[in-house]
Each structure stands twice: as structure tokens, then as C-alpha cells.
Scaffold this motif. Structure first.
Motif, PDB file in Angstrom:
ATOM      1  N   GLN A   1     -35.422 -29.447  50.039  1.00  0.00           N
ATOM      2  CA  GLN A   1     -35.275 -30.729  49.344  1.00  0.00           C
ATOM      3  C   GLN A   1     -36.141 -30.780  48.090  1.00  0.00           C
ATOM      4  O   GLN A   1     -37.122 -30.041  47.955  1.00  0.00           O
ATOM      5  CB  GLN A   1     -35.642 -31.880  50.284  1.00  0.00           C
ATOM      6  CG  GLN A   1     -37.120 -31.978  50.654  1.00  0.00           C
ATOM      7  CD  GLN A   1     -37.939 -32.753  49.625  1.00  0.00           C
ATOM      8  OE1 GLN A   1     -37.453 -33.718  49.034  1.00  0.00           O
ATOM      9  NE2 GLN A   1     -39.167 -32.326  49.406  1.00  0.00           N
ATOM     10  N   VAL A   2     -35.738 -31.660  47.178  1.00  0.00           N
ATOM     11  CA  VAL A   2     -36.546 -31.988  46.005  1.00  0.00           C
ATOM     12  C   VAL A   2     -36.535 -33.509  45.861  1.00  0.00           C
ATOM     13  O   VAL A   2     -35.589 -34.181  46.272  1.00  0.00           O
ATOM     14  CB  VAL A   2     -35.988 -31.341  44.717  1.00  0.00           C
ATOM     15  CG1 VAL A   2     -36.066 -29.834  44.779  1.00  0.00           C
ATOM     16  CG2 VAL A   2     -34.554 -31.791  44.454  1.00  0.00           C
ATOM     17  N   GLY A   3     -37.600 -34.041  45.296  1.00  0.00           N
ATOM     18  CA  GLY A   3     -37.667 -35.480  45.047  1.00  0.00           C
ATOM     19  C   GLY A   3     -38.726 -36.192  45.860  1.00  0.00           C
ATOM     20  O   GLY A   3     -39.378 -37.116  45.365  1.00  0.00           O
ATOM     21  N   MET A   4     -38.902 -35.806  47.117  1.00  0.00           N
ATOM     22  CA  MET A   4     -39.897 -36.458  47.958  1.00  0.00           C
ATOM     23  C   MET A   4     -41.255 -35.800  47.783  1.00  0.00           C
ATOM     24  O   MET A   4     -41.351 -34.581  47.614  1.00  0.00           O
ATOM     25  CB  MET A   4     -39.497 -36.382  49.433  1.00  0.00           C
ATOM     26  CG  MET A   4     -38.422 -37.376  49.831  1.00  0.00           C
ATOM     27  SD  MET A   4     -38.322 -37.486  51.627  1.00  0.00           S
ATOM     28  CE  MET A   4     -36.906 -38.582  51.788  1.00  0.00           C
TER      29      MET A   4
ATOM     30  N   THR B   1     -26.739 -33.705  38.044  1.00  0.00           N
ATOM     31  CA  THR B   1     -26.194 -35.034  38.343  1.00  0.00           C
ATOM     32  C   THR B   1     -27.127 -36.161  37.954  1.00  0.00           C
ATOM     33  O   THR B   1     -26.705 -37.316  37.870  1.00  0.00           O
ATOM     34  CB  THR B   1     -25.893 -35.160  39.849  1.00  0.00           C
ATOM     35  OG1 THR B   1     -27.116 -34.948  40.588  1.00  0.00           O
ATOM     36  CG2 THR B   1     -24.866 -34.132  40.294  1.00  0.00           C
ATOM     37  N   GLY B   2     -28.407 -35.847  37.752  1.00  0.00           N
ATOM     38  CA  GLY B   2     -29.377 -36.894  37.473  1.00  0.00           C
ATOM     39  C   GLY B   2     -29.840 -37.609  38.727  1.00  0.00           C
ATOM     40  O   GLY B   2     -30.380 -38.724  38.658  1.00  0.00           O
ATOM     41  N   ALA B   3     -29.640 -36.990  39.899  1.00  0.00           N
ATOM     42  CA  ALA B   3     -30.070 -37.599  41.160  1.00  0.00           C
ATOM     43  C   ALA B   3     -31.579 -37.520  41.291  1.00  0.00           C
ATOM     44  O   ALA B   3     -32.213 -36.532  40.901  1.00  0.00           O
ATOM     45  CB  ALA B   3     -29.404 -36.885  42.331  1.00  0.00           C
ATOM     46  N   LYS B   4     -32.166 -38.574  41.857  1.00  0.00           N
ATOM     47  CA  LYS B   4     -33.605 -38.601  42.082  1.00  0.00           C
ATOM     48  C   LYS B   4     -33.969 -37.741  43.284  1.00  0.00           C
ATOM     49  O   LYS B   4     -35.027 -37.109  43.315  1.00  0.00           O
ATOM     50  CB  LYS B   4     -34.078 -40.038  42.307  1.00  0.00           C
ATOM     51  CG  LYS B   4     -35.590 -40.162  42.505  1.00  0.00           C
ATOM     52  CD  LYS B   4     -36.013 -41.623  42.654  1.00  0.00           C
ATOM     53  CE  LYS B   4     -37.522 -41.745  42.847  1.00  0.00           C
ATOM     54  NZ  LYS B   4     -37.941 -43.162  43.018  1.00  0.00           N
ATOM     55  N   TYR B   5     -33.081 -37.738  44.284  1.00  0.00           N
ATOM     56  CA  TYR B   5     -33.329 -36.969  45.502  1.00  0.00           C
ATOM     57  C   TYR B   5     -32.168 -36.005  45.732  1.00  0.00           C
ATOM     58  O   TYR B   5     -31.002 -36.353  45.517  1.00  0.00           O
ATOM     59  CB  TYR B   5     -33.457 -37.880  46.731  1.00  0.00           C
ATOM     60  CG  TYR B   5     -34.552 -38.908  46.615  1.00  0.00           C
ATOM     61  CD1 TYR B   5     -35.878 -38.563  46.818  1.00  0.00           C
ATOM     62  CD2 TYR B   5     -34.250 -40.237  46.308  1.00  0.00           C
ATOM     63  CE1 TYR B   5     -36.890 -39.514  46.720  1.00  0.00           C
ATOM     64  CE2 TYR B   5     -35.250 -41.195  46.204  1.00  0.00           C
ATOM     65  CZ  TYR B   5     -36.567 -40.827  46.403  1.00  0.00           C
ATOM     66  OH  TYR B   5     -37.557 -41.756  46.291  1.00  0.00           O
ATOM     67  N   ALA B   6     -32.507 -34.794  46.173  1.00  0.00           N
ATOM     68  CA  ALA B   6     -31.479 -33.814  46.518  1.00  0.00           C
ATOM     69  C   ALA B   6     -32.000 -32.963  47.668  1.00  0.00           C
ATOM     70  O   ALA B   6     -33.206 -32.671  47.743  1.00  0.00           O
ATOM     71  CB  ALA B   6     -31.132 -32.929  45.319  1.00  0.00           C
ATOM     72  N   ALA B   7     -31.096 -32.589  48.559  1.00  0.00           N
ATOM     73  CA  ALA B   7     -31.498 -31.780  49.708  1.00  0.00           C
ATOM     74  C   ALA B   7     -30.304 -30.987  50.214  1.00  0.00           C
ATOM     75  O   ALA B   7     -29.149 -31.337  49.982  1.00  0.00           O
ATOM     76  CB  ALA B   7     -32.051 -32.654  50.826  1.00  0.00           C
ATOM     77  N   LEU B   8     -30.612 -29.878  50.906  1.00  0.00           N
ATOM     78  CA  LEU B   8     -29.586 -29.060  51.545  1.00  0.00           C
ATOM     79  C   LEU B   8     -30.003 -28.813  52.985  1.00  0.00           C
ATOM     80  O   LEU B   8     -31.114 -28.330  53.248  1.00  0.00           O
ATOM     81  CB  LEU B   8     -29.420 -27.718  50.831  1.00  0.00           C
ATOM     82  CG  LEU B   8     -28.439 -26.750  51.511  1.00  0.00           C
ATOM     83  CD1 LEU B   8     -27.006 -27.222  51.305  1.00  0.00           C
ATOM     84  CD2 LEU B   8     -28.612 -25.328  50.987  1.00  0.00           C
ATOM     85  N   GLY B   9     -29.132 -29.167  53.915  1.00  0.00           N
ATOM     86  CA  GLY B   9     -29.366 -28.885  55.325  1.00  0.00           C
ATOM     87  C   GLY B   9     -28.523 -27.703  55.750  1.00  0.00           C
ATOM     88  O   GLY B   9     -27.302 -27.726  55.638  1.00  0.00           O
TER      89      GLY B   9
END
Length: 598
Positions: free
Chosen positions: A103-106, A82-90
């Protein structure tokens, strides 16, 4: 990624939401239009590339057999596609709260500042269970409650549910795509979420199969241990340790009958085991409910319970109760615990734990059977000795007495008074020996009938010779006076029974028996001293039992010995004290038990 949680802002203009209708599956647009308004036909090559990337990501996910790795790759692929800067799964528990977060990005620094992952409320909790949530600016959503301190700003947002077997397993969060997320992004992420669900299910099945193999291995080890004739306590300690290991629990408890109608933790292994040994469980609590109903129970978190009657368990979250059933009768309860925040136990864990708990019940049954066999063998041996004493020793002494009587009569006729007097004394000694042997025969035939406490204590010391490999020393005192001759000190022997009473006497004998058994099993001692003192009478009197050995002492790794726990309970019942530790000289161990006489 967080959208702190419960505060609400007014609905702002400009937020767009794409939802699947509640009455049917989400199919997505047939011809998606991106944020610039260009159609799919204008970007055929790009869409083909994106489709290929999506297919590759899906195939990559479904090949994973490790849940954690599958989820990490899922989040990473979602961000890339998607080109998202931040991604996470809860990952959600049965209550819909976040139990795991990928998560990725932080950066690590940003994660440390935030402390804990989002709880899944606010905007994150507004993601539909059957469709995506697409926002141009999540800060304008009515459920947005502000950013926590140190959280990077985020605006564009795409949230997608991850469903496993019609149940929401978790939520995918994407944020900060340049130009905003499109309906095509939402469609792609729903497709990728389906692939992730397959990956999660495959990984779960693989994990279940692997865990089942581990449970079976533990079951086989326990069976081997039981067939080898391991002592009850050692078998239960091994069962608790292996159960904790295979269930990936932090603590394992075995709850067994205690004094009276009480049930207490007799065996503990793992985290805080020392504080949990001897813990008495309430008669109407969960452990007793499991025992009465004969079926296990899973508790998602003990800390969330409205009523927790045992504050010692407040250090734990997920719990699993498995009854120790044998022929429809509950013999005890196995309790597995994980620390607060740990993953919940699964149904497969419960099924296997119930099976192994049944083997633990069998361990108790076999130990009881072995004990009964030992007692029967002991009684048979006593009966044989009694027969031999009666049929051989007494008859031989009787014959000797007849000969001495004839010799005595002959000496008297000849006027040899000196020899006649000597023979008369010998006859008296023979008669006394016959009386003593008959008394011994009687006690051997009826070992527990009207036997005084002194004799019972001497019997325990004598029986311990076989297990110890040597005869233990026994000192019995009444107000500082040693009881060395039961016949000459018959009055003192009677006083001991009168002062102590039958109930306390039974417990004192049990203490001596357990102390000698403990020295035989654990101490590796070359000498053992049992010292029983009766001091005073009535309210000011007390009985003190000390068992001291020169063995290796108490091993720090041993968190519990069930017999010793019972002795502590016996002391508490009479308002007394019990302790077990190093002897005063530091060589070996000392068991000390004392209670008032009333």
C-alpha cells in the motif's frame, strides 16, 4: 485500506458501478467522459500525456524481475496516474484470502493502529473477477461494514482485479481522488493491471529459474556428500538443513521407520526442531498417504485443516510432503514447513523436493550397503581368524601336548615324580587352552548363535576398538557383583540371561552399540566406560546401561541423532527411561538407559 468485512448496510442511492459484462472481455469506452462531462476531444493534450505516462508505467513494470518490487511500483504508479490519495494491492491465495498487502498513502502510525491488513471481504471482495468496481461513495455500498478504529475516512473508490494466466492474482484498490474516479481511470487501471500481470509472470518465471538453479546446486552437494561416504545420519542432517534453506522453509523434517510399524521424525532442522524430534506420525495421516502413493502433497495451511492429529504441527501453516522413493519403494518422507502466514509452496518446489527426497532415500540405501559390507568384512575377518586358530594355534598346541606327554612318560620311567607332576599340570593347561580356542572358533564362526548376553556385550566393546581408536572399559554387574571371569562365574552369567530375557537383551546390546558409536562419531573422547548393571529380578528388577565418555559432550546445535531417538523408543517400549546429557563431573557426556525386567 479496509472496509470491515461482514456487516451489511442498506443500499444507498448515488453509488455507480462500472462492470465488464460476464460474457466477454472488458474493452472500456471508446470515448470516455470524465466527471465534468468533457469529452476526450476537449483534452487531447492531456490524454496524450496520460497515455504516455500509462505506457511508461507499463514498460517500467514489465522490466521488473523482483515480484515485491514490481508490485510496489505498480501500486505507486496507479496512485500517481489516477491522483488517488490511497492505493493498495492485496495478493490472494488459492482460497481468495489476502496473503500479502502492498500500500501507499497511509502513514506508519496509521498502519500500526490498524494492526493487520484487510482480509479482502466486504466491498473489497465485491470487485468483479473480470472488470472494475467504480463507486462515488463506498460507504453506501451494500457490502460496506464500517471502518475499523483508526482507519482514515474514504469515499471515492476504484477496484480492479489483477489476473495472471486467467486467475485472479490480486486486487488493486484506489481511494480518495478529488472529484471522483472516472470511467477513463477504470480503463487505464485495467490496462495497467494487464502490464502488472505480465510483470508478475516474468518475475515468477525468473524466480522459478533462479530457485531451480539453487535446487540443482543442493542436489549436486548431496551427490558429492554421498560419494564421499558420509555416515547416514550426517548425510540426512545435511539434506534436511539444505532442503530447509533452498525451499525457504522454517523447518525441515525427515520421517523414517521407527519401532514396529511406527514412523517417526528422526531428523529435524530449524524452528521448533527439538520439540518435533521423535514425533510419531499416525498410520492414516498425510505423511503415510504420501508414502503409500509415492507422490508428494502441498497443504496451503495446516491450521486450516479440519483434522490435525499432531498438535505439535499447529505452529505451522504451509506444508510440503515429499516421499523418499527408491525403486518404487517408500523409504521415508521429507516434510517442509513454514510458519503461520508464510507463503504457500509452489508446484516447482514440490517437483524439486521430490527429486532431492529420492537422493535422501539413496543416502539410506548407500549407508545400509556400507553397513552390510562392513559386516561382511567383519565376518570374513572372523572366519580367517577362526581358520588360523584352528589350523595353526590348535595344531601347534596339540603337537606341544604330544611332546609334553612323551616327556611325562620319560620322567615317570626314570622315577622323577616331581617333574612328571609338573609336566602333567602343563598337559592339563594345554588341553584347557585347546578347549578355549575351540570355543572361540565356534563363536567366531557363528557370532549370534546361542551366545550369552555377557559375551555379546564383550564382543560389542571389542568391535568398538577400531572406531574409537582405543579399547573401551566394560563393567558388567549382577546385584553389585562384577562379572570378571566367565568360567568361574558361569552361574552368575547364566542368571543374567535368565533374568533379562532375549527381547530386553537385544535392546541392551543395541544401546551399548549405539552409545559406543555415538562416542566414536561425536564425542572425540580419549576414554569410554560402559557400565551394565542387572539389579533384582521380576517386577522389581531392572537393567541399567550407562555409557560415559570424557569427550566434548552434547553439542547444543545438534537437534537430533536418529540412533539415540531409536534408543528412546526402545526404552518406552519396555516402560523404561532414556536420557543423554553431560556426565556428572561435567566432562564429557553420559548416555543412561534403564528398563524393568518384565
Amino acid at each position: 485500506m479496509s472496509t470491515e468485512d461482514d456487516a451489511r448496510c442498506p443500499v444507498a442511492h448515488g453509488a455507480s458501478v462500472v462492470r465488464r459484462p460476464d460474457h466477454g472481455p472488458y474493452t472500456g469506452p471508446a470515448s470516455a467522459v470524465d466527471a465534468t462531462g468533457a469529452s476526450d476531444e476537449d483534452h487531447g493534450h492531456t490524454l496524450a500525456t496520460d497515455t504516455s505516462a500509462l505506457l511508461g508505467a507499463a514498460l517500467n513494470l514489465t522490466s521488473q524481475l523482483d515480484v515485491t518490487e514490481a508490485l510496489r511500483r505498480f501500486v505507486d504508479r496507479a496512485a500517481r496516474l489516477t491522483g488517488a490519495k490511497y492505493a493498495a494491492l492485496g495478493v490472494l491465495d488459492n482460497r481468495g484470502e489476502t496473503t500479502a498487502f502492498v500500500q501507499v498513502g497511509m502513514t506508519e502510525k496509521e498502519q500500526q493502529i490498524l494492526g493487520h491488513p484487510p482480509r479482502g471481504r466486504g466491498v473489497l471482495g465485491a470487485i468483479p473477477v473480470d472488470g472494475p468496481l467504480l463507486l462515488d461513495d463506498l460507504t453506501q455500498h451494500p457490502d460496506f461494514g464500517g471502518w475499523p478504529e483508526g482507519h482514515p475516512p474514504m469515499h471515492t473508490f476504484l477496484g480492479v482485479p489483477v489476473r495472471v494466466q486467467e486467475k485472479v492474482y490480486g486486487r488493486l484498490y484506489l481511494a480518495e481522488k478529488e472529484g471522483g474516479f472516472t470511467a477513463s481511470d477504470a480503463d487505464d487501471m485495467m490496462s495497467l493491471a494487464e502490464a502488472a500481470a505480465v510483470a508478475v509472470e516474468n518475475a515468477r518465471l525468473y524466480t522459478d529459474a533462479r530457485n531451480r538453479e539453487r535446487w540443482i546446486a543442493v542436489s549436486q552437494d548431496i551427490t558429492t556428500t554421498l560419494l564421499e561416504g558420509t555416515e547416514e545420519e550426517e548425510a540426512l542432517e545435511m539434506i534436511a538443513a539444505r532442503l530447509r534453506e533452498v525451499a525457504e522453509a522454517d523447518t525441515a523434517l525427515i520421517i523414517l521407520p521407527s519401532v514396529g510399524d511406527a514412523w517417526a521424525c528422526e531428523i529435524a532442522d530449524g524452528y521448533r526442531a527439538g520439540q518435533l524430534v521423535g514425533l510419531v506420525f499416525p498410520p492414516d495421516g498425510r505423511a503415510m498417504t504420501v508414502l503409500k502413493e509415492g507422490t508428494g502433497m502441498i497443504v496451503d495451511s495446516l491450521t486450516r485443516l479440519r483434522t490435525l492429529r499432531l498438535p505439535e504441527l499447529a505452529h505451522f501453516g504451509p506444508a510440503l510432503y515429499a516421499p523418499m522413493m527408491l525403486r518404487g519403494e517408500g523409504r521415508g518422507v521429507v516434510l517442509l514447513l513454514r510458519r503461520v502466514g508464510g507463503p504457500e509452496f509452489g508446484r516447482s518446489d514440490l517437483m524439486m523436493a521430490e527429486s532431492v527426497a529420492g537422493q535422501a532415500a539413496l543416502a539410506l540405501e548407500l549407508a545400509a550397503a556400507r553397513h552390510a559390507q562392513d559386516v561382511a568384512s567383519l565376518l570374513d575377518e572372523r572366519a580367517r581368524i577362526a581358520r588360523d586358530l584352528h589350523d595353526l594355534a590348535i595344531q601347534q598346541l596339540f603337537a606341544t601336548g604330544m611332546q609334553l606327554a612323551s616327556a611325562h612318560a620319560a620322567m615317570a620311567e626314570r622315577g622323577d615324580d616331581g617333574l612328571a607332576h609338573l609336566l602333567e599340570e602343563s598337559l592339563t593347561s594345554v588341553d584347557e587352552s585347546v578347549k578355549q580356542i575351540r570355543s572361540i572358533v565356534h563363536s567366531l564362526r557363528e557370532p549370534d548363535a546361542a551366545v550369552v548376553l555377557v559375551e555379546r556385550l564383550r564382543r560389542e566393546a571389542s568391535l568398538a576398538r577400531q572406531s574409537l581408536g582405543f579399547a573401551p572399559s566394560l563393567i558388567i554387574e549382577l546385584d553389585g557383583t562384577d562379572i570378571t571371569d566367565d568360567q568361574a562365574q558361569a552361574g552368575l552369567v547364566t542368571q543374567i540371561d535368565d533374568r533379562v530375557g532375549a527381547d530386553i537383551a537385544d535392546d541392551a546390546v543395541a544401546v551399548v552399540r549405539e552409545g559406543l558409536a555415538n562416542a566414536a562419531k561425536h564425542a572425540r573422547a580419549s576414554s569410554v566406560l560402559v557400565h551394565v548393571s542387572v539389579l533384582g529380578a521380576g517386577f522389581t528388577g531392572r537393567i541399567v546401561v550407562d555409557v560415559t565418555d570424557d569427550g566434548v559432550g552434547v553439542a547444543p546445535s545438534v537437534s537430533r541423532r536418529s540412533g539415540l531417538g531409536n534408543l528412546a523408543a526402545r526404552a518406552r517400549r519396555h516402560g523404561g527411561t532414556f536420557s543423554m546429557g553431560r556426565s556428572e563431573d561435567g566432562n564429557g557426556s553420559q548416555l543412561s538407559w534403564q528398563v524393568p525386567l518384565t
